[in-house]
Design a protein around this motif. Structure first.
Motif, PDB file in Angstrom:
ATOM      1  N   ASP A   1      46.884   4.819  17.343  1.00  0.00           N
ATOM      2  CA  ASP A   1      45.496   4.362  17.289  1.00  0.00           C
ATOM      3  C   ASP A   1      45.242   3.278  18.342  1.00  0.00           C
TER       4      ASP A   1
ATOM      5  N   VAL B   1      50.431  -3.077   5.558  1.00  0.00           N
ATOM      6  CA  VAL B   1      49.469  -2.371   6.395  1.00  0.00           C
ATOM      7  C   VAL B   1      49.643  -2.803   7.853  1.00  0.00           C
TER       8      VAL B   1
ATOM      9  N   ALA C   1      49.564   3.267  13.675  1.00  0.00           N
ATOM     10  CA  ALA C   1      48.838   2.142  14.279  1.00  0.00           C
ATOM     11  C   ALA C   1      49.059   2.105  15.786  1.00  0.00           C
TER      12      ALA C   1
ATOM     13  N   TYR D   1      47.853  -2.800  11.727  1.00  0.00           N
ATOM     14  CA  TYR D   1      46.569  -2.713  12.414  1.00  0.00           C
ATOM     15  C   TYR D   1      46.796  -2.459  13.903  1.00  0.00           C
TER      16      TYR D   1
ATOM     17  N   HIS E   1      42.360   3.711  21.206  1.00  0.00           N
ATOM     18  CA  HIS E   1      41.294   2.718  21.370  1.00  0.00           C
ATOM     19  C   HIS E   1      41.287   2.164  22.800  1.00  0.00           C
TER      20      HIS E   1
ATOM     21  N   PHE F   1      40.319  -2.324  12.819  1.00  0.00           N
ATOM     22  CA  PHE F   1      40.123  -1.587  11.575  1.00  0.00           C
ATOM     23  C   PHE F   1      40.069  -0.101  11.878  1.00  0.00           C
ATOM     24  N   PRO F   2      40.560   0.794  11.090  1.00  0.00           N
ATOM     25  CA  PRO F   2      41.183   0.591   9.789  1.00  0.00           C
ATOM     26  C   PRO F   2      42.670   0.303   9.930  1.00  0.00           C
ATOM     27  N   GLY F   3      43.295  -0.081   8.849  1.00  0.00           N
ATOM     28  CA  GLY F   3      44.732  -0.292   8.834  1.00  0.00           C
ATOM     29  C   GLY F   3      45.467   1.005   8.501  1.00  0.00           C
ATOM     30  N   PHE F   4      46.745   1.017   8.798  1.00  0.00           N
ATOM     31  CA  PHE F   4      47.590   2.191   8.562  1.00  0.00           C
ATOM     32  C   PHE F   4      48.845   1.766   7.812  1.00  0.00           C
TER      33      PHE F   4
ATOM     34  N   ASN G   1      44.156  -6.507  15.536  1.00  0.00           N
ATOM     35  CA  ASN G   1      43.733  -6.265  14.145  1.00  0.00           C
ATOM     36  C   ASN G   1      42.513  -5.348  14.046  1.00  0.00           C
TER      37      ASN G   1
END
Length: 73
Positions: A59, A26, A56, A28, A63, A47-50, A45
């Motif tokens: 994401d 996974v 990731a 993050y 973010h 959340f969520p993981g990919f 790290n």
């Protein structure tokens, strides 16, 4: 800042996406935000993981953009 050359500019800030590998394959999200060479925020790290590094990474960038928008408001 991290030692990767991958970065992007967003509203006067520099985003360094730093996805990290977790257990079980996974990934993050994570990122560093800098301005004028000074690191302002570091997140790891998230959340969520990919299951895919690229997911990731995307994401991480999204973010970081949200956090920059909050810094500027």
């Amino acid at each position: 800042m991290n030692d990767t050359d991958e970065h992007l500019e967003y509203k006067g800030y520099t985003i360094f996406p730093v996805p990290t590998a977790g257990s079980g394959g996974v990934w993050y999200a994570g990122y560093e935000i800098a301005r004028r060479g000074i690191t302002l925020r570091v997140r790891r790290n998230l959340f969520p993981g990919f299951f895919y590094f690229d997911a990731a990474r995307v994401d991480s960038i999204e973010h970081a953009k949200l956090e920059i928008d909050q810094i500027r408001s």
